[in-house]
Design a protein around this motif. Sequence first.
Motif, PDB file in Angstrom:
ATOM      1  N   HIS A  90       0.852  -1.183   0.000  1.00 34.29           N
ATOM      2  CA  HIS A  90       0.000   0.000   0.000  1.00 34.29           C
ATOM      3  C   HIS A  90       0.889   1.234   0.000  1.00 34.29           C
ATOM      4  O   HIS A  90       1.644   1.460   0.944  1.00 34.29           O
ATOM      5  CB  HIS A  90      -0.917   0.007   1.229  1.00 34.29           C
ATOM      6  CG  HIS A  90      -1.818   1.199   1.302  1.00 34.29           C
ATOM      7  ND1 HIS A  90      -3.002   1.274   0.578  1.00 34.29           N
ATOM      8  CD2 HIS A  90      -1.720   2.364   1.995  1.00 34.29           C
ATOM      9  CE1 HIS A  90      -3.591   2.438   0.832  1.00 34.29           C
ATOM     10  NE2 HIS A  90      -2.833   3.112   1.679  1.00 34.29           N
ATOM     11  N   ALA A 150      -4.657   7.058  -2.074  1.00 36.70           N
ATOM     12  CA  ALA A 150      -5.842   6.492  -1.440  1.00 36.70           C
ATOM     13  C   ALA A 150      -5.955   5.008  -1.755  1.00 36.70           C
ATOM     14  O   ALA A 150      -5.183   4.440  -2.526  1.00 36.70           O
ATOM     15  CB  ALA A 150      -7.085   7.240  -1.913  1.00 36.70           C
ATOM     16  N   GLU A 151      -6.976   4.393  -1.161  1.00 34.41           N
ATOM     17  CA  GLU A 151      -7.134   2.950  -1.282  1.00 34.41           C
ATOM     18  C   GLU A 151      -7.380   2.492  -2.715  1.00 34.41           C
ATOM     19  O   GLU A 151      -7.231   1.318  -3.030  1.00 34.41           O
ATOM     20  CB  GLU A 151      -8.289   2.474  -0.396  1.00 34.41           C
ATOM     21  CG  GLU A 151      -9.659   3.008  -0.783  1.00 34.41           C
ATOM     22  CD  GLU A 151      -9.930   4.419  -0.306  1.00 34.41           C
ATOM     23  OE1 GLU A 151     -10.976   4.980  -0.682  1.00 34.41           O
ATOM     24  OE2 GLU A 151      -9.093   4.982   0.433  1.00 34.41           O
ATOM     25  N   GLN A 178      -4.029   0.211  -6.294  1.00 29.99           N
ATOM     26  CA  GLN A 178      -3.887  -1.170  -5.855  1.00 29.99           C
ATOM     27  C   GLN A 178      -2.844  -1.908  -6.698  1.00 29.99           C
ATOM     28  O   GLN A 178      -2.562  -1.520  -7.833  1.00 29.99           O
ATOM     29  CB  GLN A 178      -5.231  -1.889  -5.980  1.00 29.99           C
ATOM     30  CG  GLN A 178      -6.367  -1.257  -5.195  1.00 29.99           C
ATOM     31  CD  GLN A 178      -7.696  -1.896  -5.544  1.00 29.99           C
ATOM     32  OE1 GLN A 178      -7.835  -3.111  -5.537  1.00 29.99           O
ATOM     33  NE2 GLN A 178      -8.680  -1.076  -5.862  1.00 29.99           N
ATOM     34  N   SER A 195      -4.497  11.145   3.491  1.00 33.49           N
ATOM     35  CA  SER A 195      -3.053  11.028   3.692  1.00 33.49           C
ATOM     36  C   SER A 195      -2.459  12.352   4.162  1.00 33.49           C
ATOM     37  O   SER A 195      -1.578  12.382   5.034  1.00 33.49           O
ATOM     38  CB  SER A 195      -2.366  10.582   2.402  1.00 33.49           C
ATOM     39  OG  SER A 195      -2.805   9.305   1.997  1.00 33.49           O
ATOM     40  N   THR A 198       5.839  -3.124   0.852  1.00 32.40           N
ATOM     41  CA  THR A 198       5.341  -2.366  -0.303  1.00 32.40           C
ATOM     42  C   THR A 198       6.452  -2.197  -1.335  1.00 32.40           C
ATOM     43  O   THR A 198       7.626  -2.103  -0.986  1.00 32.40           O
ATOM     44  CB  THR A 198       4.841  -0.975   0.152  1.00 32.40           C
ATOM     45  OG1 THR A 198       3.687  -1.128   0.962  1.00 32.40           O
ATOM     46  CG2 THR A 198       4.501  -0.091  -1.044  1.00 32.40           C
ATOM     47  N   CYS A 251     -10.541  12.227  -4.614  1.00 35.18           N
ATOM     48  CA  CYS A 251      -9.706  12.006  -3.421  1.00 35.18           C
ATOM     49  C   CYS A 251      -9.080  13.304  -2.926  1.00 35.18           C
ATOM     50  O   CYS A 251      -8.575  13.353  -1.797  1.00 35.18           O
ATOM     51  CB  CYS A 251      -8.649  10.943  -3.691  1.00 35.18           C
ATOM     52  SG  CYS A 251      -7.271  11.469  -4.738  1.00 35.18           S
TER      53      CYS A 251
END
Length: 440
Positions: free
Chosen positions: A350, A355-356, A359, A378, A396, A427
């Motif tokens: 990550h 943001a999430e 991926q 963040s 990561t 975001c």
Amino acid sequence: MKDELKYLTGFGNEFSSEDERCPGALPEGQNSPQKCPYGLYAEQLSGTAFTAPRDENKRTWFYRIKPSVCHDVFEPLNGVSVHLTHDWGKISPNPNQLRWRPFDVPTRQEPEVDFVEGLHTICGAGDSRCRSGLVIHVYLCNASMKDKAFYNSDGDFLIVPQLGPLNITTEFGKMRVEPNEICVIQRGMRFSVTVFGPSRGYILEVFDNHFQLPQLGPIGANGLANPRDFQTPVAWYEDRDVLYKIINKYQGKLFLANQDHSPFDVVAWHGNYVPYKYNLDNFMVINSVSFDHCDPSIFTVLTCPSNRPGTAIADFVIFPPRWSVQEHTFRPPYYHRNCMSEFMGLIKGHYEAKAEGFQPGGGSLHSCMTPHGPDANSFKAASAAELRSERIADGTQAFMFETYYGLAVTEWASTICNKLDSNYYKCWKTLEKNFNPNQK
């Protein structure tokens, strides 16, 4: 496959290897003798012009069972990898911040798709005919190449596996490349890819020049990616008289020629134009120990320089696990607009400043002068965090393909793949106005 690789002693040096089954296959003192040992043929693969300066000249001599010229006529390969393209004018330009969800990988239940058939172009610029520009692809496949070899006349491939290992057979020998490793297969080198189930990864292709280690400047003699950690294959050959398909990428199109023998029949070779691999865990991070951020160029693994000093056709940059010790500093990457274009991908984990929606197996593109930076959550977390020495990015591995070219996005990446996140811009929408002229 440890025994099928050897370490380079440095970029630009001369390397050699011969299959242990044929000792003495390398001629002594002459590249192209009247009769090669074992009845082999001598063949040169040139990666630069013959008259390139000596420290830039790239070439390798093969000693092989049959020369690679022994094949039938190349014909257009229709219907395969229709999403491989150099057509940059098909859709209108898009200056927005772009983010893709993970690209779909064909499953075992679906029709077999090999590495070549699974090539999909995301964006690019330039013209391979003029040897100017670059392309960013992903590969999405679930099957091995069977009696099939591929080579690229347009440029060099820097391959970044993200899902599943690749066993790559080349004319020089074999390489196994795992996620969190990279490999470079340069222009003209024939190779075949074996996979072990659904596989996905990224490819940076450059039309001009070759990848090299960045200059270290005041860093000194050591740091970043060290030459000793790069590996190249040990010579290995197969002598099989079977129908083999040779696929050539030429001016952005695929062509097929048949031949009656394996192209991987090189018994020995020597030169400095070779495929190679590198484990990203071996990267020696250089970072700030006081305040402020070093520019992300400090994380450059390989660069393909342009004719303009200090400006790259393409840089391959990683953001590996490391200690972060800056004082009085906002630690995620700051908000910025860049004269370069930045494509980011995520191998695992990550990434701290996104943001999430960012991926593994997906990507993002921030084009020339398009603003970007940490998402609202963040920013808020980093602004209030206790400033102390801490490990960041453990587990990561994010990377960036950075270029001074303006990149055009393909139709497949814009619409067909159905992975473009139309809500990416949101975001940043909740970033608050914190300004108060009465409170410093």
